[in-house]
Design a protein around this motif. Structure first.
Motif, PDB file in Angstrom:
ATOM      1  N   ALA A 213       0.831  -1.202   0.000  1.00  0.00           N
ATOM      2  CA  ALA A 213       0.000   0.000   0.000  1.00  0.00           C
ATOM      3  C   ALA A 213       0.867   1.255   0.000  1.00  0.00           C
ATOM      4  O   ALA A 213       2.052   1.213   0.325  1.00  0.00           O
ATOM      5  N   PHE A 214       0.249   2.381  -0.374  1.00  0.00           N
ATOM      6  CA  PHE A 214       0.935   3.683  -0.364  1.00  0.00           C
ATOM      7  C   PHE A 214       0.057   4.588   0.478  1.00  0.00           C
ATOM      8  O   PHE A 214      -0.995   5.021   0.045  1.00  0.00           O
ATOM      9  N   LEU A 215       0.487   4.835   1.715  1.00  0.00           N
ATOM     10  CA  LEU A 215      -0.359   5.504   2.695  1.00  0.00           C
ATOM     11  C   LEU A 215       0.275   6.821   3.117  1.00  0.00           C
ATOM     12  O   LEU A 215       1.485   6.917   3.265  1.00  0.00           O
ATOM     13  N   SER A 216      -0.585   7.829   3.290  1.00  0.00           N
ATOM     14  CA  SER A 216      -0.041   9.055   3.861  1.00  0.00           C
ATOM     15  C   SER A 216      -0.728   9.367   5.176  1.00  0.00           C
ATOM     16  O   SER A 216      -1.896   9.037   5.369  1.00  0.00           O
ATOM     17  N   ILE A 217       0.030   9.949   6.069  1.00  0.00           N
ATOM     18  CA  ILE A 217      -0.532  10.386   7.357  1.00  0.00           C
ATOM     19  C   ILE A 217      -0.368  11.897   7.391  1.00  0.00           C
ATOM     20  O   ILE A 217       0.751  12.404   7.247  1.00  0.00           O
ATOM     21  N   VAL A 218      -1.497  12.603   7.539  1.00  0.00           N
ATOM     22  CA  VAL A 218      -1.433  14.062   7.553  1.00  0.00           C
ATOM     23  C   VAL A 218      -1.981  14.615   8.849  1.00  0.00           C
ATOM     24  O   VAL A 218      -2.630  13.909   9.618  1.00  0.00           O
ATOM     25  N   GLY A 219      -1.728  15.868   9.056  1.00  0.00           N
ATOM     26  CA  GLY A 219      -2.234  16.520  10.247  1.00  0.00           C
ATOM     27  C   GLY A 219      -1.392  17.738  10.534  1.00  0.00           C
ATOM     28  O   GLY A 219      -0.266  17.854  10.050  1.00  0.00           O
ATOM     29  N   PRO A 220      -1.938  18.673  11.311  1.00  0.00           N
ATOM     30  CA  PRO A 220      -1.174  19.880  11.640  1.00  0.00           C
ATOM     31  C   PRO A 220      -0.053  19.563  12.626  1.00  0.00           C
ATOM     32  O   PRO A 220       0.011  18.458  13.151  1.00  0.00           O
ATOM     33  N   SER A 221       0.815  20.558  12.848  1.00  0.00           N
ATOM     34  CA  SER A 221       1.901  20.385  13.828  1.00  0.00           C
ATOM     35  C   SER A 221       1.323  19.979  15.169  1.00  0.00           C
ATOM     36  O   SER A 221       0.307  20.525  15.596  1.00  0.00           O
ATOM     37  N   GLY A 222       1.985  19.047  15.813  1.00  0.00           N
ATOM     38  CA  GLY A 222       1.544  18.640  17.137  1.00  0.00           C
ATOM     39  C   GLY A 222       0.378  17.674  17.135  1.00  0.00           C
ATOM     40  O   GLY A 222      -0.157  17.329  18.193  1.00  0.00           O
ATOM     41  N   SER A 223      -0.017  17.201  15.965  1.00  0.00           N
ATOM     42  CA  SER A 223      -1.158  16.295  15.934  1.00  0.00           C
ATOM     43  C   SER A 223      -0.758  14.861  16.282  1.00  0.00           C
ATOM     44  O   SER A 223      -1.607  14.002  16.469  1.00  0.00           O
ATOM     45  N   GLY A 224       0.531  14.608  16.309  1.00  0.00           N
ATOM     46  CA  GLY A 224       0.988  13.269  16.688  1.00  0.00           C
ATOM     47  C   GLY A 224       1.513  12.450  15.523  1.00  0.00           C
ATOM     48  O   GLY A 224       1.763  11.257  15.671  1.00  0.00           O
ATOM     49  N   LYS A 225       1.688  13.074  14.343  1.00  0.00           N
ATOM     50  CA  LYS A 225       2.148  12.353  13.153  1.00  0.00           C
ATOM     51  C   LYS A 225       3.500  11.658  13.380  1.00  0.00           C
ATOM     52  O   LYS A 225       3.647  10.452  13.151  1.00  0.00           O
ATOM     53  N   THR A 226       4.446  12.471  13.787  1.00  0.00           N
ATOM     54  CA  THR A 226       5.797  11.921  13.912  1.00  0.00           C
ATOM     55  C   THR A 226       5.849  10.863  15.018  1.00  0.00           C
ATOM     56  O   THR A 226       6.538   9.851  14.894  1.00  0.00           O
ATOM     57  N   THR A 227       5.089  11.119  16.098  1.00  0.00           N
ATOM     58  CA  THR A 227       5.031  10.127  17.164  1.00  0.00           C
ATOM     59  C   THR A 227       4.499   8.805  16.626  1.00  0.00           C
ATOM     60  O   THR A 227       5.050   7.734  16.897  1.00  0.00           O
ATOM     61  N   LEU A 228       3.453   8.892  15.823  1.00  0.00           N
ATOM     62  CA  LEU A 228       2.867   7.680  15.248  1.00  0.00           C
ATOM     63  C   LEU A 228       3.884   6.968  14.363  1.00  0.00           C
ATOM     64  O   LEU A 228       4.058   5.743  14.445  1.00  0.00           O
ATOM     65  N   LEU A 229       4.598   7.747  13.541  1.00  0.00           N
ATOM     66  CA  LEU A 229       5.598   7.151  12.664  1.00  0.00           C
ATOM     67  C   LEU A 229       6.674   6.422  13.476  1.00  0.00           C
ATOM     68  O   LEU A 229       7.056   5.287  13.172  1.00  0.00           O
ATOM     69  N   GLY A 230       7.134   7.114  14.557  1.00  0.00           N
ATOM     70  CA  GLY A 230       8.153   6.510  15.422  1.00  0.00           C
ATOM     71  C   GLY A 230       7.680   5.183  16.001  1.00  0.00           C
ATOM     72  O   GLY A 230       8.452   4.214  16.056  1.00  0.00           O
ATOM     73  N   LEU A 231       6.391   5.146  16.392  1.00  0.00           N
ATOM     74  CA  LEU A 231       5.866   3.906  16.974  1.00  0.00           C
ATOM     75  C   LEU A 231       5.766   2.813  15.914  1.00  0.00           C
ATOM     76  O   LEU A 231       6.165   1.672  16.142  1.00  0.00           O
TER      77      LEU A 231
ATOM     78  N   THR B  27       3.291  13.706   6.412  1.00  0.00           N
ATOM     79  CA  THR B  27       3.490  15.035   5.833  1.00  0.00           C
ATOM     80  C   THR B  27       2.395  15.978   6.292  1.00  0.00           C
ATOM     81  O   THR B  27       1.361  15.552   6.782  1.00  0.00           O
ATOM     82  N   HIS B  28       2.680  17.282   6.195  1.00  0.00           N
ATOM     83  CA  HIS B  28       1.555  18.184   6.364  1.00  0.00           C
ATOM     84  C   HIS B  28       1.253  18.879   5.039  1.00  0.00           C
ATOM     85  O   HIS B  28       0.498  19.824   4.962  1.00  0.00           O
ATOM     86  N   ASP B  29       1.887  18.344   3.978  1.00  0.00           N
ATOM     87  CA  ASP B  29       1.650  18.862   2.632  1.00  0.00           C
ATOM     88  C   ASP B  29       0.526  18.060   2.003  1.00  0.00           C
ATOM     89  O   ASP B  29       0.690  16.882   1.658  1.00  0.00           O
ATOM     90  N   LEU B  30      -0.643  18.692   1.895  1.00  0.00           N
ATOM     91  CA  LEU B  30      -1.834  17.965   1.446  1.00  0.00           C
ATOM     92  C   LEU B  30      -1.679  17.463   0.016  1.00  0.00           C
ATOM     93  O   LEU B  30      -2.118  16.360  -0.322  1.00  0.00           O
ATOM     94  N   ALA B  31      -1.012  18.249  -0.824  1.00  0.00           N
ATOM     95  CA  ALA B  31      -0.830  17.842  -2.215  1.00  0.00           C
ATOM     96  C   ALA B  31      -0.050  16.537  -2.286  1.00  0.00           C
ATOM     97  O   ALA B  31      -0.385  15.631  -3.048  1.00  0.00           O
ATOM     98  N   LEU B  32       0.998  16.466  -1.460  1.00  0.00           N
ATOM     99  CA  LEU B  32       1.792  15.250  -1.434  1.00  0.00           C
ATOM    100  C   LEU B  32       0.930  14.087  -0.925  1.00  0.00           C
ATOM    101  O   LEU B  32       0.931  12.986  -1.474  1.00  0.00           O
ATOM    102  N   ALA B  33       0.181  14.370   0.140  1.00  0.00           N
ATOM    103  CA  ALA B  33      -0.640  13.328   0.755  1.00  0.00           C
ATOM    104  C   ALA B  33      -1.625  12.749  -0.254  1.00  0.00           C
ATOM    105  O   ALA B  33      -1.911  11.549  -0.253  1.00  0.00           O
ATOM    106  N   GLN B  34      -2.106  13.604  -1.117  1.00  0.00           N
ATOM    107  CA  GLN B  34      -3.103  13.161  -2.091  1.00  0.00           C
ATOM    108  C   GLN B  34      -2.533  12.160  -3.086  1.00  0.00           C
ATOM    109  O   GLN B  34      -3.271  11.453  -3.753  1.00  0.00           O
ATOM    110  N   ARG B  35      -1.215  12.170  -3.228  1.00  0.00           N
ATOM    111  CA  ARG B  35      -0.635  11.248  -4.209  1.00  0.00           C
ATOM    112  C   ARG B  35      -0.544   9.831  -3.671  1.00  0.00           C
ATOM    113  O   ARG B  35      -0.265   8.894  -4.397  1.00  0.00           O
ATOM    114  N   ALA B  36      -0.729   9.676  -2.359  1.00  0.00           N
ATOM    115  CA  ALA B  36      -0.822   8.329  -1.800  1.00  0.00           C
ATOM    116  C   ALA B  36      -2.180   7.747  -2.163  1.00  0.00           C
ATOM    117  O   ALA B  36      -3.076   8.470  -2.612  1.00  0.00           O
TER     118      ALA B  36
END
Lengths: 267, 854
Positions: free
Chosen positions: A32-50, A197-206
């Motif tokens: 799969a090709f998945l993107s995780i988006v959200g504003p700063s502090g939403s927990g994206k990087t934490t989720l990635l680390g986990l 990413t927090h770049d929606l355009a990039l996220a859309q390509r997933a």
């Protein structure tokens, strides 16, 4: 196959604790090709680390190809990363003292591969850097550095690849080529790709996009880039078959997003 | 499949690319320590091996027999028996006398050696021109030290007067085995054939002379066996014996002790280097965190990460030690040039593989163990750091029960104690040394902690901004207070201790120089010659300052015991009395008053307490050390054999004698009534104003009384000063060397926080700080660190110097605060220099570059 169940991550904050991720569950099928988006502090990087086993969850489990990461020691997780996981970082994170070639070889050498050099050379040629094998990171442009990083990420034939803001430090054009490269490699190798990413355009390509806000999944949808044969559904657990030739090399069409959540959650 | 060690090593090698120079700089902290150890060990084993190789030549025979008095009939009969048995004998008489040039009338006290044929039996005395030594038995000719020619302003072929004898100078001495070159400075040597000794008319009553017979064992009899056969007879006849083995042991043990002391200095220097390595590697670790995090992301396990960086450190430690070995070997080859005069042997300089390997091994081990501790922190670097640049400050926080770390700590302590014990010769001393070092480090750590605490407490908002910023740097997170105070303080401690030890050793001589009022000393003046000496002095408008009578004697008994009883090992009383003190000949004096250089430490001076019934009237005062060796207490009755006459005395006081003073000093001083009737000679002291008069007086005295020797003390003092200067130079070299070690150590200490400082400086610059402001912030911080480190080190060095002087050299210590403060000032300047040098980079970088890097 990557499965997250009821992931919660809390950090001690004074006498109480601060929950950065709250009860997050989803699963990602192989390829799969998945993107995780959200504003700063939403927990994206934490989720990635986990997900990548860089950190341990306060509660909940992560299964990577049937292995429960929570059951592994720090070093066992490192070995698992060496075998099955690839990384791409916003700031490239090439080792400054190693040449392009040597950087790509590192994961292979760490696990004792004999053909490290050949494979590294082939990968660098694949990303278009066959002529810059012996250059050091400081002698490469940002885009070139990120391509070395991508070659490195794919060097160990990862089952899953995590990318943290891979275009964050690049200009728009370079960013676009990097994403195209990721898409191609995703197709060619059958590796699962997870982009934060927090770049929606990039996220859309997933093919699929998970939106986080305040540590909670607020949206989980198939994007317009998703292969036509696949289905997308909110709520997680829905597989999106990857490795579909020609599925996602073009720029996504803005406005065609099938969002279930608030559209305002853009970067 | 895991990576092979080869693959990991290759990765380690590549990854070290840009760090090699920096790592090497940190590791260079140990280079000089290793250099010291290699140079000292190599040279010491060169010397001991040379002594072993030349041991028979150094003694001149298999056995050397000695006496302070002319050979007696009894002694001669032993020599006869030895000859009859097939042994070869060769004789020498050695005494001090004035050598005069009849042409220039110049005189100089010389060591006259009248040698018999075949002396020495082993080894060869060589001359320039060659072959002259062999001729001295055929004609009245002499071979002398080159120096004598200069002093007397004569040349080869001229005539030399010794006593009544006249000798033609046939050549100069090139090499005398067993004699350090230095011995000729005290008194130039004059070799004559003993056939011509009588022509000198010297060796009258009371003259001090050394009589020696060298023995070569007959074929088929081992020297040791021969000695056992004759030992008892020789002992009864009061002949001192010395064998090749004993001689070798004495010589090597002296060299060994010097080597041990220097080796300890080298070891402490190496440990200081270890501190430098630890702080340097700490800085290195801080720089490598990002790379480690990435490696962890890419699948490196913590043992793999640790392996990569340990390999790098060990390799650079090996290179650092290797450089040290090179410097050490170069120094070793240079040492004979510097120390040659002090050594009794021609040193054959050769590479000593053992010393080299030991140096390399110790250096690498110290580098490893001291870098391992900071490197262990890399195990805990989280791969998450690759994702988040705002590094978790707790990343390097250590757990309390971290077994690998505790293991390294224990290994570190054990190896320091072991190394110290190996150097100091015993575990006891090793522990003491290690404990001393530990105390020094603890005191420094404590003073660093209190500096941080004080800075926090005393900081006031009213201070100028740069001052506040500089002082706050002392306690803010990730400050360098402890690292800098520790390295700086330890360096200052080492340097100042060495300096104080040097100053104290030299003071011994200086005190002696200052204390002596007289500059001309006439000795062996016979009873009836005293008026003649007075008239010569009067003719030059001079008077004798002091006329000290000297009476030679031996101990005949103490309390109820006679000598035979006291020397009998079966007698329980004999245990407490040192044989050397019982057997020796005493040159004693008598006088009513004490001298300035003496101190009464027990009992009462003569005449304060009347003798009780049955007690002898005569009193004696002993040197307190001698009293201890003799096992004599106040009130004991000592019987003396004064040239055949038995004299009983009461021991009424003990004195502390400053033997370093240029004055006649005595183990035993008698009340005048005790021995003033005994046969005696005099030592006459005079203060003669100018060099010319000194020469004239000497000439007149020697011309009239050839048995009297004159010593120009100015000359002796100059000689002593020369020797002292050489020693001082050596110790000062050590101190400079310690200082040189201190610099890479300090750079390493500062390196740990250099990047943080740099970034902070650049940020300040972005916010509008001028170069001057940033410099002043750095100045405030480093000045405080420097003052504290240097002063703590200085205070510690007082303890160190006291310990060295008390336990090693066994002399009283005086602490010179002035020079110590000067060293502290120098250390402070170096610290500030290094700090400001680091600040220079702030101005070199553009703010953008630095911000982007972060």
């Amino acid at each position: 196959m990557l499965v997250a169940r009821s992931l919660t991550k809390e950090y001690p904050s004074g006498t109480s604790s601060l929950a950065v991720l709250k009860d997050v569950s989803f699963s990602v099928p192989q390829g799969a090709f998945l993107s995780i988006v959200g504003p700063s502090g939403s927990g994206k990087t934490t989720l990635l680390g986990l997900l990548a086993g860089l950190d341990t969850a306060t509660r909940g489990t992560i299964e990577l190809d049937g292995t429960d990461l929570g059951q592994l020691s720090e070093d066992q997780r490192a070995q698992l990363r060496g075998e099955k996981v690839g990384f791409i970082f916003q700031s490239f994170q090439l080792i400054p003292t190693l040449t392009a070639m040597e950087n790509v070889q590192v994961p292979l050498e760490l696990r004792g591969d004999r053909d490290a050099e050949e494979r590294a050379r082939a990968l660098l040629e694949r990303v278009g850097l066959g002529h810059r094998l012996d250059h050091f990171p400081t002698q490469l442009s940002g885009g070139e550095q990120q391509r070395v990083a991508i070659a490195r990420a794919f060097s160990n034939r990862p089952r899953i690849l995590f990318a943290d803001e891979p275009t964050g430090n690049l200009d728009v054009t370079t960013g676009a080529t990097i994403v195209a490269l990721l898409e191609e490699l995703n197709r060619e190798s059958g590796s699962t790709v997870v982009i934060v990413t927090h770049d929606l355009a990039l996220a859309q390509r997933a093919h699929r996009m998970i939106r986080l806000r305040d540590g909670v999944v607020v949206e989980d949808v198939a994007t317009a880039s998703a292969p036509v044969t696949g289905g997308a559904a909110a709520g997680g657990g829905v597989s999106a078959p990857g490795a579909q030739p020609g599925a996602a090399v073009t720029t996504p069409l803005p406005g065609t997003t099938a969002t279930a959540g608030a559209p305002g959650a853009s970067a | 499949m895991a990576a092979t060690l080869g693959q990991l090593s290759r990765l380690a090698w590549r990854e070290s690319r840009t760090a090699r120079r920096r790592l090497l700089l940190y590791m260079s902290s140990i280079s000089l320590g290793v250099a010291a150890l290699v140079a000292i060990d190599s040279f010491a084993s060169n010397v001991t091996r040379s002594i072993r190789e030349q041991s028979r030549a150094l003694l001149g025979g298999d056995i050397s027999l000695n006496s302070n008095a002319k050979w007696t009939v009894q002694q001669d009969s032993i020599f006869g028996a030895l000859t009859a048995k097939g042994a070869t004998l060769a004789k020498q008489v050695q005494f001090a006398s004035m050598a005069t040039s009849p042409g220039s009338q110049a005189t100089r006290l010389a060591q006259v050696r009248a040698v018999g044929r075949g002396f020495p039996i082993y080894g060869e005395i060589t001359t320039s021109p060659p072959g002259q030594y062999e001729r001295i038995h055929d004609a009245p000719i002499a071979v002398v030290d080159e120096q004598l020619l200069q002093v007397l302003n004569v040349k080869v072929g001229d005539t030399l007067a010794v006593g009544q004898g006249r000798f033609q100078i046939a050549g100069t001495l090139a090499d005398v085995p067993g004699d350090p070159g230095l011995s000729s400075i005290v008194g130039p040597r004059v070799y004559i054939g003993d056939e011509f000794l009588n022509t000198t008319g010297l060796l009258v009553f009371g003259s001090r002379a050394q009589f020696e017979v060298l023995v070569k064992a007959p074929p088929g009899i081992a020297p040791a066996v021969l000695l056992i056969q004759y030992n008892k007879k020789l002992e009864e006849a009061r002949v001192r014996t010395r064998t090749v083995a004993e001689n070798e042991r004495n010589l090597t043990s002296a060299i060994g002790q010097l080597g041990d002391f220097l080796g300890i200095v080298g070891l402490v220097a190496l440990l200081l280097g270890g501190v430098g390595v630890a702080s340097g590697v700490n800085a290195f670790v801080a720089r490598k965190m990002d790379t480690v995090a990435v490696l962890r992301c890419l699948g490196a396990t913590s043992p793999q990460v640790l392996f990569i960086y340990v390999v790098q450190s060990v390799a650079m430690g090996l290179v650092g030690s290797g450089i040290g070995v090179l410097i050490g070997v170069v120094t070793q080859f240079a040492l004979p040039q510097v120390l040659g005069d002090f050594l009794p042997v021609n040193v054959r300089v050769a590479l000593e593989p053992r010393a080299i390997l030991t140096g390399l091994a110790i250096g690498s081990w110290v580098a490893l163990i001291f870098s391992l501790r900071p490197l262990l922190a890399l195990r805990t670097v989280s791969p998450l750091q690759a994702l988040r640049r705002d590094a978790d400050p707790t990343v390097l926080r250590v757990k309390l029960a971290d077994w690998p770390r505790l293991t390294v700590d224990v290994a570190m302590i054990v190896s320091v104690v072991w190394l110290a014990a190996a150097r100091a010769g015993s575990y006891e001393r090793g522990f003491a040394l290690a404990a001393g070092i530990a105390v020094a480090l603890l005191v420094l750590a404590a003073s660093a902690a209190s500096l941080s605490w004080l800075a926090r407490k005393l900081l006031r908002q009213g201070w100028p901004y740069v001052m506040r910023q500089g002082v706050a740097n002392l306690y803010r997170p990730a400050n360098q207070t402890r690292a800098v105070v520790l390295s700086l303080g330890f360096g200052a401690f080492l340097v100042t201790t060495l300096f104080l030890v040097q100053a104290n050793l030299l003071k011994q001589f200086d005190g002696a120089r200052a204390a002596s009022r007289a500059n001309l000393l006439l000795f062996d003046v016979q009873d009836d010659q005293a008026p003649g000496i007075d008239s010569i002095l009067a003719a030059h408008q001079q008077v004798a300052l002091q006329r000290t009578p000297i009476v030679t004697m031996r101990i005949a008994g103490i309390n109820q015991w006679n000598m035979t009883q006291m020397l009998d090992p079966a007698n329980p009383d004999s245990v407490m009395r040192a044989t050397w003190a019982l057997r020796r000949e005493y040159r004693s004096s008598y006088r009513a008053k004490m001298l300035d250089g003496e101190k009464l430490v027990a009992g009462q001076w003569f005449g304060r307490r009347a003798a009780r019934d049955g007690e002898p009237q005569a009193e004696v005062s002993l040197d307190k050390e001698l009293a201890k060796d003799l096992g004599v207490k106040l009130g004991d009755i000592m019987t003396w054999d004064v040239q055949g006459l038995k004299i009983k005395t009461r021991v009424t006081s003990f004195r502390e004698v400053n033997w370093a003073r240029f004055e006649p000093n005595f183990f035993a001083v008698f009340s005048p009534d005790a021995i003033d009737k005994a046969p005696k000679t005099f030592v006459v002291l005079a203060s003669v104003p100018d060099a010319k008069t000194v020469m004239q007086v000497q000439r007149d005295v020697v011309g009239r009384f050839s048995n009297v020797s004159a010593i120009d003390l100015t000359l002796v003092q100059r000689t002593v000063s020369g020797i002292v200067d050489k020693v001082a130079l050596a110790v000062r070299f050590l101190a400079v060397f310690a200082l040189a070690i201190g610099i890479p150590v300090l750079i390493s200490a500062v390196a740990a926080t250099r990047r943080a400082r740099l970034r902070e400086g650049v940020l300040l610059k972005v916010l509008g700080a001028t170069q001057a402001q940033i410099s002043r912030i750095l100045l405030a911080e480093y000045a405080l660190l420097g003052v504290l480190g240097a002063l703590t080190g200085m205070v510690l060095s007082f303890g160190g110097a006291w310990a060295v002087m008390t336990f090693v050299f066994k002399v009283e210590v005086a602490l010179a605060a002035g020079p110590a403060l000067a060293i502290a000032g120098l250390m402070l300047a170096i610290t500030i220099g290094i700090g400001l040098l680091g600040g220079r980079d702030v101005f070199r970088e553009t703010p953008m570059a630095a911000l982007r890097e972060a």
